[in-house]
Design a protein around this motif. Sequence first.
Motif, PDB file in Angstrom:
ATOM      1  N   ALA A  34       0.816  -1.213   0.000  1.00 22.01           N
ATOM      2  CA  ALA A  34       0.000   0.000   0.000  1.00 22.01           C
ATOM      3  C   ALA A  34       0.853   1.269   0.000  1.00 22.01           C
ATOM      4  CB  ALA A  34      -0.947  -0.003   1.197  1.00 22.01           C
ATOM      5  N   ASP A  35       1.978   1.251   0.730  1.00 24.22           N
ATOM      6  CA  ASP A  35       2.862   2.425   0.762  1.00 24.22           C
ATOM      7  C   ASP A  35       3.431   2.726  -0.622  1.00 24.22           C
ATOM      8  OD1 ASP A  35       2.437   2.759   3.458  1.00 24.22           O
ATOM      9  OD2 ASP A  35       4.264   1.700   4.067  1.00 24.22           O
ATOM     10  N   THR A  36       3.756   1.673  -1.364  1.00 25.74           N
ATOM     11  CA  THR A  36       4.284   1.849  -2.721  1.00 25.74           C
ATOM     12  C   THR A  36       3.224   2.476  -3.621  1.00 25.74           C
ATOM     13  OG1 THR A  36       5.698  -0.085  -2.420  1.00 25.74           O
ATOM     14  CG2 THR A  36       5.348   0.659  -4.685  1.00 25.74           C
ATOM     15  N   VAL A  37       1.993   1.979  -3.524  1.00 25.14           N
ATOM     16  CA  VAL A  37       0.885   2.526  -4.318  1.00 25.14           C
ATOM     17  C   VAL A  37       0.655   3.983  -3.961  1.00 25.14           C
ATOM     18  CG1 VAL A  37      -1.597   2.374  -4.768  1.00 25.14           C
ATOM     19  CG2 VAL A  37      -0.225   0.283  -4.683  1.00 25.14           C
ATOM     20  N   GLU A  38       0.689   4.290  -2.669  1.00 27.92           N
ATOM     21  CA  GLU A  38       0.488   5.672  -2.234  1.00 27.92           C
ATOM     22  C   GLU A  38       1.586   6.589  -2.788  1.00 27.92           C
ATOM     23  OE1 GLU A  38      -0.761   8.159   1.744  1.00 27.92           O
ATOM     24  OE2 GLU A  38       0.073   6.137   1.989  1.00 27.92           O
ATOM     25  N   ASP A  39       2.832   6.122  -2.789  1.00 27.57           N
ATOM     26  CA  ASP A  39       3.938   6.908  -3.348  1.00 27.57           C
ATOM     27  C   ASP A  39       3.748   7.150  -4.846  1.00 27.57           C
ATOM     28  OD1 ASP A  39       5.123   7.009  -0.862  1.00 27.57           O
ATOM     29  OD2 ASP A  39       6.570   5.392  -1.271  1.00 27.57           O
ATOM     30  N   ILE A  40       3.324   6.104  -5.561  1.00 25.20           N
ATOM     31  CA  ILE A  40       3.100   6.236  -7.009  1.00 25.20           C
ATOM     32  C   ILE A  40       1.968   7.225  -7.270  1.00 25.20           C
ATOM     33  CG2 ILE A  40       2.371   5.040  -9.111  1.00 25.20           C
ATOM     34  CD1 ILE A  40       3.757   2.506  -7.995  1.00 25.20           C
TER      35      ILE A  40
END
Length: 196
Positions: free
Chosen positions: A35-41
Amino acid sequence: MDIHKWKAIIEGLLFAAGDEGLSIKQISLVLELHADTVEDILTEMKKEYDQEDRGIRIIEIAGAYQLATKKEHAPYFKKLMENPSNNTLSQAALETLAIVAYKQPITRAEIEDIRGVKTDRPIQTLVGKLLIKEVGRVEGTGRAILYGTTKEFLDYFGLKSIEELPKLPEQTSDEFVQEEADLFFEKFAEAFEDLT
């Protein structure tokens, strides 16, 4: 996979989700990313979309991300909607409008159950033409949007209230229903064309 491909996939997912939008959790489940990766993207994509040379942007409403047009371009969207060549409705939009008119308030999923096909585009068209609008949300999981007709709908069809819609027949044989539906949509289309 490189970040440009993830961005392209997320863009497509947001487009496909339409006004329902997608949460970070939904996107991360589909992409099998943290989820953190998606939020960063998404944060990076929002910055890119905010550039002056882009026509759309990414917005977050109640934890769901969706694509939206830029407010500063509103005069052009208004001109597009006022263009007489855009006043006709497709068969899909007419069917969707009839379902909303008779079954309101109704969710997109319920409309799709009745029609048997996706209704994202017809709903967007009808909302854009101010014939239907969001009238609430379903209680419980997902809080699906409930749609209903507008004052503009009543004006277009010369109705004082929704109760003035013609009554639906009570006979329900498949052949009769199909004939009545075809006749109804034909009359509905003619009435709409006469008023535009």
